[in-house]
Design a protein around this motif. Structure first.
Motif, PDB file in Angstrom:
ATOM      1  N   TRP A 134      -7.645  -0.815   3.402  1.00  0.00           N
ATOM      2  CA  TRP A 134      -7.820  -2.215   3.051  1.00  0.00           C
ATOM      3  C   TRP A 134      -6.553  -3.022   3.320  1.00  0.00           C
ATOM      4  O   TRP A 134      -6.616  -4.189   3.723  1.00  0.00           O
ATOM      5  N   ALA A 135      -5.404  -2.400   3.108  1.00  0.00           N
ATOM      6  CA  ALA A 135      -4.141  -3.109   3.352  1.00  0.00           C
ATOM      7  C   ALA A 135      -3.968  -3.426   4.834  1.00  0.00           C
ATOM      8  O   ALA A 135      -3.625  -4.559   5.208  1.00  0.00           O
ATOM      9  N   ILE A 158      -9.205   7.118  -3.028  1.00  0.00           N
ATOM     10  CA  ILE A 158      -8.354   6.030  -3.509  1.00  0.00           C
ATOM     11  C   ILE A 158      -7.223   5.770  -2.528  1.00  0.00           C
ATOM     12  O   ILE A 158      -6.938   4.625  -2.150  1.00  0.00           O
ATOM     13  N   THR A 159      -6.585   6.848  -2.087  1.00  0.00           N
ATOM     14  CA  THR A 159      -5.471   6.707  -1.157  1.00  0.00           C
ATOM     15  C   THR A 159      -5.921   6.097   0.162  1.00  0.00           C
ATOM     16  O   THR A 159      -5.303   5.146   0.668  1.00  0.00           O
ATOM     17  N   SER A 169       1.337   4.025   6.257  1.00  0.00           N
ATOM     18  CA  SER A 169       1.386   2.649   5.737  1.00  0.00           C
ATOM     19  C   SER A 169       2.795   2.076   5.846  1.00  0.00           C
ATOM     20  O   SER A 169       2.983   0.904   6.198  1.00  0.00           O
ATOM     21  N   ALA A 171       0.831  -1.209   0.000  1.00  0.00           N
ATOM     22  CA  ALA A 171       0.000   0.000   0.000  1.00  0.00           C
ATOM     23  C   ALA A 171       0.861   1.252   0.000  1.00  0.00           C
ATOM     24  O   ALA A 171       0.577   2.221  -0.720  1.00  0.00           O
ATOM     25  N   LEU A 175       2.293   1.741  -3.492  1.00  0.00           N
ATOM     26  CA  LEU A 175       1.272   2.211  -4.431  1.00  0.00           C
ATOM     27  C   LEU A 175       0.943   3.687  -4.203  1.00  0.00           C
ATOM     28  O   LEU A 175       0.866   4.476  -5.154  1.00  0.00           O
ATOM     29  N   SER A 226      -8.609   4.347   0.809  1.00  0.00           N
ATOM     30  CA  SER A 226      -9.094   2.971   0.636  1.00  0.00           C
ATOM     31  C   SER A 226      -7.933   1.992   0.522  1.00  0.00           C
ATOM     32  O   SER A 226      -7.958   0.905   1.106  1.00  0.00           O
ATOM     33  N   CYS A 227      -6.907   2.388  -0.223  1.00  0.00           N
ATOM     34  CA  CYS A 227      -5.740   1.522  -0.394  1.00  0.00           C
ATOM     35  C   CYS A 227      -5.075   1.253   0.958  1.00  0.00           C
ATOM     36  O   CYS A 227      -4.769   0.107   1.313  1.00  0.00           O
TER      37      CYS A 227
END
Length: 520
Positions: A43-44, A36-37, A127, A15, A18, A39-40
């Motif tokens: 979820w990770a 998007i950021t 992250s 994550a 990305l 959520s990434c």
């Protein structure tokens, strides 16, 4: 089930890559990319949390073997470093707890950091930190733990200096980084001693070989690890850095200094319990430092007037009690204390911005009259016992004065003695000077001063340049019109005669004999 341990730190790392790559190349930028950021990142960390809980459940059912290795990372003579992980015990429990707390903070940050300038940067660093701390607690060798240890410290620096346009934030972040690096240096020294004395960096193998080591080596190794733990968990004399670290956003303060990273030192001590138990002196050091930190934090915390500062010294006091418990041998109590403290402080720091509204009109509980009459203690508490000033006086100012002295020595002695060559960059080329001479033009009245300089190096350069310029002018430039070609042809014939003489057999044999004598 042991293979799941690899995916736990890997998910937030992916994550981070990305988010960081998307932001770097402009794919994730501005408010429209925030979902998007977030959520990434969410979820990770939720995937890591789920995997950690599954691994914890498998450990409770006795399904784990205890370790998992994915191969050899480095091999040098007798030293082999493998990429291995621990899949049982306190490590898995702590990974599950930390992943849950990280997931909560990550979800909280989605709304808290909305429309902030560094939204994408924040989730990238958070992250990356999730990867670092999960690697730290799950790694089966000291090198992997060090990678997580250092990466977590770097992420701490980046989030303390989140508002990098404010000089106070950058200054505090730098001081925190330097203070933590003192402990990091002790950690690296401890790894080096482990390699020298035990021949391995694997935690289980280090612990297994401890009974074979003499007391002096055990004490030295334990002392280095203890100093690294003291610095990471803000124990005396490193406690002041924790207050400076509150410059970062509230979610980062909660996850770094309330829930996760601040407990890394206590985790390291619990991990190396067999090592510390073999040294009564280091156990006493743990107990004394923990007790002094708890007492210091309690006294200083009595005079703090803002929420975060009060929480800071409450945190360091509880950490001191954990070290005291470890020093007294209450290891299981220290582990439970760590887990409970991480949960409570996460909630308190996340709710700190709203706390002032919750406690409005509630009177402050007065201190004991005996304590209230101690004016000297009140002054010392307000000044936090002058630890920052003592550090500046003992470390910062001497280093700064030494740097000034070295700079003065370099500017006024070394540079004046050695000098700096100053070639005549404003001169025209030699061929152009020749053309000037032929047409009778002298555009430079100081043509003989081909180079100038100062000091020893400058003087030597000037002399060399003068000699070369004289040779060039007398034998090359002026020689073009004075038969230099004829002299050169005669010199070439003489060189050919010398070459034919050397190539005669008797001289070749002589040269071969000389070569053999030199060789043997």
């Amino acid at each position: 089930m042991d293979a799941l341990v690899l995916l736990i730190p890997l998910a937030p790392l992916c994550a981070a890559l990305l988010i960081g790559g998307g932001h770097l190349f402009g794919f994730l930028d501005g408010e429209e990319s925030e979902p998007i950021t977030s959520s990434c990142a969410n979820w990770a960390i939720m995937l890591s949390c789920l995997l950690a809980l599954i691994l914890l459940g498998a450990n409770s059912l006795g399904m784990n073997t205890g370790s998992f290795s994915i191969g050899r990372w480095l091999s040098s003579e007798a030293l082999t470093i493998r990429m291995n992980f621990i899949t049982t015990g306190f490590n898995v429990q702590l990974a599950a707890l930390f992943s849950v707390l990280l997931a909560i903070v990550m979800r909280f940050s989605t709304n808290y950091m909305h429309r902030e300038t560094g939204f994408h940067r924040f989730f990238f660093v958070l992250s990356l930190f999730a990867f670092a701390i999960l690697l730290l607690v799950l790694s089966g060798n000291a090198v992997g733990t060090l990678v997580g240890w250092e990466t977590a410290g770097l992420c701490s620096y980046l989030l303390i200096a989140y508002s990098y346009q404010r000089s106070i934030a950058v200054t505090n972040a730098t001081r925190v980084l330097v203070t933590n690096h003192i402990g990091d240096a002790c950690f690296i020294i401890a790894i080096g001693l482990s390699v020298a004395w035990t021949g391995t960096v694997d935690w289980n193998e280090i612990i297994a070989t401890l009974p074979q080591l003499p007391t002096s080596q055990i004490t030295g190794l334990a002392l280095c690890f203890a100093l690294a733990a003291f610095a990471k968990s803000a124990q005396l004399p490193f406690t002041p850095w924790l207050a400076r670290a509150m410059e970062g956003p509230t979610p980062s303060s909660a996850v770094f200094y309330g829930a996760v990273m601040i407990h890394a030192g206590v985790y390291l001590v619990c991990l190396l319990r067999p090592l510390f138990e073999l040294s009564a002196f280091i156990m006493a050091v743990l107990a004394v430092v923990g007790f002094m930190t708890a007492l210091y934090s309690f006294i200083v915390g009595l005079t703090q007037t803002d929420v975060k500062s009060s929480l800071v010294y409450a945190i360091s006091a509880q950490l001191g009690l954990m070290f005291l418990e470890c020093g007294l041998g209450f290891w299981q109590l220290a582990k439970w204390h760590l887990c409970a403290h991480a949960i409570v402080r996460t909630y308190q720091l996340l709710s700190a911005p709203n706390l002032m509204h919750a406690v409005h009109n509630n009177p402050i509980k007065p201190v004991s009259p005996k304590i209230a009459q101690l004016r000297w203690a009140y002054t010392a508490s307000l000044q936090r016992f002058w630890l920052d000033q003592i550090t500046d006086w003992a470390l910062v100012k001497p280093v700064r004065r030494l740097a000034n002295d070295l700079c003065y020595f370099d500017d006024h002695i070394v540079d004046r003695f050695m000098g700096a060559p100053n070639p005549a960059l404003n001169k025209m080329s030699s061929l152009v000077q020749l053309e000037e001479t032929k047409i009778g033009a002298r555009l430079d009245n100081n043509a003989d001063e081909f180079a100038q300089g100062s000091g020893l190096a400058g003087t030597l350069t000037q002399w060399t340049a003068t000699v070369l310029h004289w040779f060039e002018e007398r034998f090359v430039l002026q020689g073009v019109s004075k038969g230099a070609v004829r002299y050169g042809r005669e010199l070439g014939h003489l060189a050919n005669k010398v070459e034919h003489l050397i190539l005669r057999p008797r001289y070749l044999v002589l040269f071969v004999c000389i070569t053999l004598l030199v060789a043997f």
